[in-house]
Design a protein around this motif. Structure first.
Motif, PDB file in Angstrom:
ATOM      1  N   GLN A  38     -42.671  36.256  13.204  1.00 14.59           N
ATOM      2  CA  GLN A  38     -43.433  35.091  13.633  1.00 14.59           C
ATOM      3  C   GLN A  38     -43.339  33.992  12.582  1.00 14.59           C
ATOM      4  OE1 GLN A  38     -47.023  37.542  14.567  1.00 14.59           O
ATOM      5  NE2 GLN A  38     -46.838  36.640  16.598  1.00 14.59           N
ATOM      6  N   PRO A  39     -43.574  32.750  12.984  1.00 12.37           N
ATOM      7  CA  PRO A  39     -43.363  31.616  12.057  1.00 12.37           C
ATOM      8  C   PRO A  39     -44.071  31.802  10.726  1.00 12.37           C
ATOM      9  CG  PRO A  39     -43.769  30.819  14.286  1.00 12.37           C
ATOM     10  CD  PRO A  39     -43.991  32.303  14.328  1.00 12.37           C
ATOM     11  N   GLY A  40     -43.310  31.701   9.650  1.00 10.93           N
ATOM     12  CA  GLY A  40     -43.866  31.811   8.315  1.00 10.93           C
ATOM     13  C   GLY A  40     -44.306  33.203   7.916  1.00 10.93           C
ATOM     14  N   GLN A  41     -43.943  34.194   8.704  1.00  7.96           N
ATOM     15  CA  GLN A  41     -44.418  35.555   8.454  1.00  7.96           C
ATOM     16  C   GLN A  41     -43.258  36.477   8.062  1.00  7.96           C
ATOM     17  OE1 GLN A  41     -47.815  36.282   8.676  1.00  7.96           O
ATOM     18  NE2 GLN A  41     -47.960  34.073   8.968  1.00  7.96           N
ATOM     19  N   SER A  42     -43.629  37.705   7.764  1.00  9.27           N
ATOM     20  CA  SER A  42     -42.640  38.727   7.465  1.00  9.27           C
ATOM     21  C   SER A  42     -42.150  39.370   8.762  1.00  9.27           C
ATOM     22  CB  SER A  42     -43.263  39.767   6.537  1.00  9.27           C
ATOM     23  OG  SER A  42     -42.295  40.688   6.111  1.00  9.27           O
ATOM     24  N   LEU A  43     -41.301  40.363   8.623  1.00 13.02           N
ATOM     25  CA  LEU A  43     -40.759  41.049   9.795  1.00 13.02           C
ATOM     26  C   LEU A  43     -41.634  42.230  10.175  1.00 13.02           C
ATOM     27  CD1 LEU A  43     -38.235  39.676   8.285  1.00 13.02           C
ATOM     28  CD2 LEU A  43     -36.871  41.253   9.656  1.00 13.02           C
ATOM     29  N   THR A  44     -41.782  42.413  11.490  1.00  9.35           N
ATOM     30  CA  THR A  44     -42.541  43.532  12.026  1.00  9.35           C
ATOM     31  C   THR A  44     -41.673  44.258  13.044  1.00  9.35           C
ATOM     32  OG1 THR A  44     -44.626  42.334  11.752  1.00  9.35           O
ATOM     33  CG2 THR A  44     -44.624  44.218  13.265  1.00  9.35           C
ATOM     34  N   LEU A  45     -41.620  45.565  12.952  1.00  9.48           N
ATOM     35  CA  LEU A  45     -40.811  46.342  13.872  1.00  9.48           C
ATOM     36  C   LEU A  45     -41.451  46.367  15.250  1.00  9.48           C
ATOM     37  CD1 LEU A  45     -38.299  48.219  14.169  1.00  9.48           C
ATOM     38  CD2 LEU A  45     -39.871  50.133  13.753  1.00  9.48           C
ATOM     39  N   ILE A  46     -40.651  46.063  16.273  1.00  7.04           N
ATOM     40  CA  ILE A  46     -41.102  46.166  17.660  1.00  7.04           C
ATOM     41  C   ILE A  46     -40.842  47.578  18.172  1.00  7.04           C
ATOM     42  CG2 ILE A  46     -40.735  45.387  20.033  1.00  7.04           C
ATOM     43  CD1 ILE A  46     -39.834  42.676  18.844  1.00  7.04           C
ATOM     44  N   ALA A  47     -39.598  48.018  18.051  1.00  7.32           N
ATOM     45  CA  ALA A  47     -39.229  49.314  18.608  1.00  7.32           C
ATOM     46  C   ALA A  47     -37.907  49.783  18.026  1.00  7.32           C
ATOM     47  CB  ALA A  47     -39.126  49.245  20.125  1.00  7.32           C
ATOM     48  N   THR A  48     -37.678  51.070  18.174  1.00  2.00           N
ATOM     49  CA  THR A  48     -36.436  51.717  17.771  1.00  2.00           C
ATOM     50  C   THR A  48     -35.711  52.170  19.024  1.00  2.00           C
ATOM     51  OG1 THR A  48     -37.500  52.500  15.757  1.00  2.00           O
ATOM     52  CG2 THR A  48     -35.456  53.584  16.413  1.00  2.00           C
ATOM     53  N   SER A  88     -43.347  32.854  20.535  1.00  5.77           N
ATOM     54  CA  SER A  88     -42.399  32.053  19.757  1.00  5.77           C
ATOM     55  C   SER A  88     -42.193  32.705  18.395  1.00  5.77           C
ATOM     56  CB  SER A  88     -42.923  30.627  19.585  1.00  5.77           C
ATOM     57  OG  SER A  88     -43.030  29.982  20.832  1.00  5.77           O
ATOM     58  N   SER A  89     -40.991  33.143  18.135  1.00  2.00           N
ATOM     59  CA  SER A  89     -40.669  33.911  16.933  1.00  2.00           C
ATOM     60  C   SER A  89     -39.162  33.959  16.766  1.00  2.00           C
ATOM     61  CB  SER A  89     -41.161  35.365  17.047  1.00  2.00           C
ATOM     62  OG  SER A  89     -42.556  35.455  17.154  1.00  2.00           O
ATOM     63  N   ILE A  90     -38.760  34.558  15.657  1.00  2.00           N
ATOM     64  CA  ILE A  90     -37.375  34.974  15.499  1.00  2.00           C
ATOM     65  C   ILE A  90     -37.317  36.463  15.802  1.00  2.00           C
ATOM     66  CG2 ILE A  90     -35.444  35.244  13.888  1.00  2.00           C
ATOM     67  CD1 ILE A  90     -36.626  32.863  12.321  1.00  2.00           C
ATOM     68  N   TYR A  91     -36.357  36.833  16.630  1.00  2.00           N
ATOM     69  CA  TYR A  91     -36.177  38.238  16.978  1.00  2.00           C
ATOM     70  C   TYR A  91     -34.862  38.712  16.363  1.00  2.00           C
ATOM     71  CZ  TYR A  91     -40.061  37.598  20.149  1.00  2.00           C
ATOM     72  OH  TYR A  91     -41.322  37.340  20.660  1.00  2.00           O
ATOM     73  N   GLY A 107     -30.256  36.906  14.146  1.00  2.00           N
ATOM     74  CA  GLY A 107     -31.539  36.528  14.718  1.00  2.00           C
ATOM     75  C   GLY A 107     -31.430  35.587  15.906  1.00  2.00           C
ATOM     76  N   THR A 108     -32.456  35.618  16.728  1.00  2.00           N
ATOM     77  CA  THR A 108     -32.596  34.711  17.875  1.00  2.00           C
ATOM     78  C   THR A 108     -33.908  33.966  17.721  1.00  2.00           C
ATOM     79  OG1 THR A 108     -31.339  36.135  19.391  1.00  2.00           O
ATOM     80  CG2 THR A 108     -32.887  34.565  20.379  1.00  2.00           C
ATOM     81  N   ARG A 109     -33.813  32.648  17.630  1.00  2.00           N
ATOM     82  CA  ARG A 109     -35.026  31.839  17.486  1.00  2.00           C
ATOM     83  C   ARG A 109     -35.513  31.442  18.868  1.00  2.00           C
ATOM     84  NH1 ARG A 109     -37.361  28.902  13.386  1.00  2.00           N
ATOM     85  NH2 ARG A 109     -35.555  29.190  12.036  1.00  2.00           N
ATOM     86  N   LEU A 110     -36.683  31.928  19.220  1.00  2.00           N
ATOM     87  CA  LEU A 110     -37.263  31.676  20.544  1.00  2.00           C
ATOM     88  C   LEU A 110     -38.459  30.748  20.422  1.00  2.00           C
ATOM     89  CD1 LEU A 110     -37.734  32.254  23.581  1.00  2.00           C
ATOM     90  CD2 LEU A 110     -38.983  34.310  22.895  1.00  2.00           C
ATOM     91  N   THR A 111     -38.433  29.704  21.216  1.00  2.00           N
ATOM     92  CA  THR A 111     -39.573  28.790  21.328  1.00  2.00           C
ATOM     93  C   THR A 111     -40.051  28.807  22.762  1.00  2.00           C
ATOM     94  OG1 THR A 111     -38.675  27.355  19.590  1.00  2.00           O
ATOM     95  CG2 THR A 111     -40.372  26.420  21.020  1.00  2.00           C
ATOM     96  N   VAL A 112     -41.342  29.048  22.936  1.00  2.00           N
ATOM     97  CA  VAL A 112     -41.927  29.087  24.273  1.00  2.00           C
ATOM     98  C   VAL A 112     -42.883  27.907  24.420  1.00  2.00           C
ATOM     99  CG1 VAL A 112     -43.209  30.469  25.955  1.00  2.00           C
ATOM    100  CG2 VAL A 112     -41.767  31.599  24.252  1.00  2.00           C
ATOM    101  N   LEU A 113     -42.635  27.110  25.454  1.00  2.00           N
ATOM    102  CA  LEU A 113     -43.458  25.912  25.661  1.00  2.00           C
ATOM    103  C   LEU A 113     -44.586  26.158  26.651  1.00  2.00           C
ATOM    104  CD1 LEU A 113     -40.550  23.310  25.863  1.00  2.00           C
ATOM    105  CD2 LEU A 113     -41.908  23.974  23.870  1.00  2.00           C
TER     106      LEU A 113
END
Lengths: 113, 117
Positions: A38-48, A88-91, A107-113
């Motif tokens: 998430q913007p300005g944050q560290s990485l968090t694992l979603i899934a394996t 909205s995050s980088i995945y 990475g994929t930068r996603l912006t959701v409006l």
């Protein structure tokens, strides 16, 4: 190391829609990981994602929101469903070659409006 | 559960100087790996250096070296002769050793490093 590509590199999406992110590796790997930053944050694992079995999700992430496919040993997809601006995050996807290091895609930068 | 703490949110140093980034971690595991990753504005996560917990010798990679203190659970990164291209976010990270498999990486919150000309 590993050569990892992700598509798309970035996207702008409307609320309520879904986006599928692809991750391709240059050679076979057993496990692939999907992280969110998430913007300005560290990485968090979603899934394996293991080939041939259901993905294993971390606490706070559910399959209905983030369905994952792993059809073979070099490819995986992550779908972000029913998106809201909070998505909205980088995945990033990552892979491990020798079970002692992980290498990340661009990475994929996603912006959701 | 494992945790990784980076106490320096942001640092600035002059080009050619040496800088040390701090990291502490908490774990009950005996076998694990520690990493420093660099994330420049391009957002690509780049592995800088890696340390196996069972090795006493500190890892080095060219201008990058670590000070690994297992008993103190400390893992600092030293960048010598810093260059403008070192400007990036640096993440300290932990991964448990799993026999025959892989495990997730636990990341610290990061230290934003600015190299000043």
């Amino acid at each position: 190391s590993a050569v990892i590509s992700q598509k798309p590199s970035r996207d702008i999406c409307q609320r309520g829609t879904s986006l599928t992110i692809q991750c391709q590796v240059d050679s076979q790997v057993t496990m692939m990981f999907w992280y969110r930053q998430q913007p300005g944050q560290s990485l968090t694992l979603i899934a394996t994602a293991n080939q041939g079995s259901e993905a294993t999700y971390e606490s706070g992430f559910v399959i209905d929101k983030f369905p994952i496919s792993r059809p073979n040993l070099t490819f995986s997809t992550l779908t972000v469903s029913n998106m809201s601006p909070e998505d909205s995050s980088i995945y990033l996807c990552s892979v491990s070659r020798q079970a002692d290091t992980q290498y990340f895609g661009p990475g994929t930068r996603l912006t959701v409006l | 559960a494992q945790t990784v703490t980076q106490s320096q949110p942001e640092m600035s140093v002059q080009e050619a100087e040496t800088v040390t980034l701090s990291c502490t971690y908490d774990t009950s595991e005996n076998n694990y790996y520690l990493f420093w990753y660099k994330q420049p504005p391009s957002r690509q996560m780049i592995l800088v250096i890696r340390q196996e917990a069972y090795k006493q010798q500190n890892a080095t990679e060219n201008r990058f070296s670590v000070n690994f203190q297992k008993a103190a659970k400390s893992f600092s990164l030293k960048i010598s002769d810093s260059q403008l291209g070192d400007t990036a976010m640096y993440f300290c990270a932990f991964m448990k050793h799993v026999v025959g498999g892989d495990d997730k990486i636990i990341f610290g919150k990061g230290t934003r490093l600015h190299i000043l000309p």
